[in-house]
Design a protein around this motif. Sequence first.
Motif, short mmCIF file in Angstrom:
data_model
loop_
_atom_site.label_atom_id
_atom_site.label_comp_id
_atom_site.label_asym_id
_atom_site.label_seq_id
_atom_site.Cartn_x
_atom_site.Cartn_y
_atom_site.Cartn_z
N ARG A 131 -86.56 -42.03 -40.73
CA ARG A 131 -86.21 -42.05 -42.16
C ARG A 131 -86.16 -43.51 -42.59
O ARG A 131 -85.44 -44.31 -41.99
CB ARG A 131 -84.87 -41.37 -42.39
CG ARG A 131 -84.54 -41.11 -43.86
CD ARG A 131 -83.17 -40.44 -43.97
NE ARG A 131 -82.85 -40.07 -45.34
CZ ARG A 131 -82.98 -38.85 -45.84
NH1 ARG A 131 -83.43 -37.87 -45.06
NH2 ARG A 131 -82.66 -38.59 -47.10
N ARG A 153 -89.54 -39.27 -43.24
CA ARG A 153 -89.20 -39.27 -44.66
C ARG A 153 -89.03 -40.70 -45.15
O ARG A 153 -88.31 -41.50 -44.53
CB ARG A 153 -87.92 -38.48 -44.93
CG ARG A 153 -87.58 -38.40 -46.43
CD ARG A 153 -86.31 -37.63 -46.69
NE ARG A 153 -86.02 -37.58 -48.12
CZ ARG A 153 -86.37 -36.59 -48.94
NH1 ARG A 153 -87.00 -35.53 -48.44
NH2 ARG A 153 -86.08 -36.63 -50.23
N GLU A 155 -87.89 -42.95 -48.47
CA GLU A 155 -87.23 -42.98 -49.77
C GLU A 155 -87.70 -44.23 -50.49
O GLU A 155 -87.23 -45.33 -50.24
CB GLU A 155 -85.70 -43.00 -49.59
CG GLU A 155 -85.13 -41.79 -48.87
CD GLU A 155 -85.13 -40.53 -49.72
OE1 GLU A 155 -85.36 -40.64 -50.95
OE2 GLU A 155 -84.90 -39.45 -49.16
N THR A 175 -92.34 -36.31 -45.61
CA THR A 175 -91.94 -36.30 -47.01
C THR A 175 -91.93 -37.73 -47.54
O THR A 175 -91.31 -38.61 -46.94
CB THR A 175 -90.53 -35.69 -47.19
OG1 THR A 175 -90.54 -34.34 -46.74
CG2 THR A 175 -90.11 -35.72 -48.66
N SER A 177 -90.86 -39.70 -50.86
CA SER A 177 -90.05 -39.45 -52.05
C SER A 177 -89.91 -40.69 -52.92
O SER A 177 -89.27 -41.66 -52.53
CB SER A 177 -88.65 -38.96 -51.62
OG SER A 177 -87.85 -38.69 -52.75
N ASN A 178 -90.55 -40.62 -54.07
CA ASN A 178 -90.41 -41.65 -55.11
C ASN A 178 -90.71 -40.96 -56.44
O ASN A 178 -91.75 -41.19 -57.06
CB ASN A 178 -91.36 -42.81 -54.86
CG ASN A 178 -91.07 -44.01 -55.76
OD1 ASN A 178 -89.93 -44.21 -56.19
ND2 ASN A 178 -92.10 -44.79 -56.06
N PRO A 179 -89.80 -40.09 -56.89
CA PRO A 179 -90.07 -39.17 -58.00
C PRO A 179 -90.52 -39.83 -59.30
O PRO A 179 -91.26 -39.22 -60.07
CB PRO A 179 -88.73 -38.44 -58.19
CG PRO A 179 -88.05 -38.56 -56.87
CD PRO A 179 -88.45 -39.90 -56.34
N ALA A 183 -95.53 -42.16 -54.72
CA ALA A 183 -94.93 -41.83 -53.42
C ALA A 183 -95.75 -42.41 -52.28
O ALA A 183 -95.22 -43.02 -51.36
CB ALA A 183 -94.79 -40.31 -53.27
N ARG A 202 -95.11 -33.25 -47.92
CA ARG A 202 -94.59 -33.11 -49.28
C ARG A 202 -94.49 -34.48 -49.93
O ARG A 202 -94.06 -35.44 -49.29
CB ARG A 202 -93.20 -32.47 -49.24
CG ARG A 202 -92.58 -32.26 -50.62
CD ARG A 202 -91.20 -31.67 -50.51
NE ARG A 202 -90.59 -31.49 -51.81
CZ ARG A 202 -89.33 -31.12 -52.01
NH1 ARG A 202 -88.55 -30.89 -50.97
NH2 ARG A 202 -88.85 -30.97 -53.22
N GLU A 204 -92.96 -36.34 -53.41
CA GLU A 204 -92.18 -36.31 -54.64
C GLU A 204 -92.56 -37.58 -55.40
O GLU A 204 -91.96 -38.63 -55.24
CB GLU A 204 -90.69 -36.28 -54.30
CG GLU A 204 -90.29 -35.06 -53.48
CD GLU A 204 -88.91 -35.16 -52.86
OE1 GLU A 204 -88.28 -36.24 -53.00
OE2 GLU A 204 -88.47 -34.18 -52.24
#
Length: 216
Positions: A131, A153, A155, A175, A177-179, A183, A202, A204
């Motif tokens: 992570r 993952r 972030e 995953t 994730s950087n909405p 990303a 996935r 984001e």
Amino acid sequence: MTEPTLKSLLPAGLKKGLTPAEKTVLERTQKGEWADLRSGKAEDDKPEDAGKWGPDRTVRAEFLYWLCTDLEASKHIHAKGVRVAGTKIAGALDLEDAVLSHPLALVGCALADGITLVDARTRSLNLSGSRTGRISADRLKTAAGVFLTNGFRAEGEVRLLGADIGGQLGCTGATFSNPTGKALNADRLKTAGGVFLSDGFRAEGEVRLLGADIGG
């Protein structure tokens, strides 16, 4: 004459405050073994809960930088490279412009402050199950693959602009994730192997591969 150990080569500034985890990394890396600091209990080994991990599972970013880049240390690192599992990396790992002569694997680790690999060179990179915060790896060049798999993952944005990967880019089960932005930003990426965004992958946020040259 006794061969120097990685521990004996440590600069004085790093010897001060050497953690139990860092001692294990030095010993195992010289032998070509994994420095696996996981407890074996899934509930205690989640990187998202690394705030609970103590010195026995904490490695400083500046220590890891030295281990990966110091020319004298590299002579005493096994060909299998630096392989660490279940560790919290304290601080941002800044490897910009660095040349890593051995593979680097940080599996199931926590790198909350992110990684910089801009213009870096390495054999291979494995962050599977880890992570991380933001990853900046523009123009990263690897001789073999980059693996961000098995529950990895990030972030924040993962940037691989113009990166040149000598194997596959594996992102299965990952995953990003950087909405509110990008990303995975990999414009002009070049890979000798395939790019795998599958099996639970996935995002984001936006995924960009404009102008990518995918060899597989």
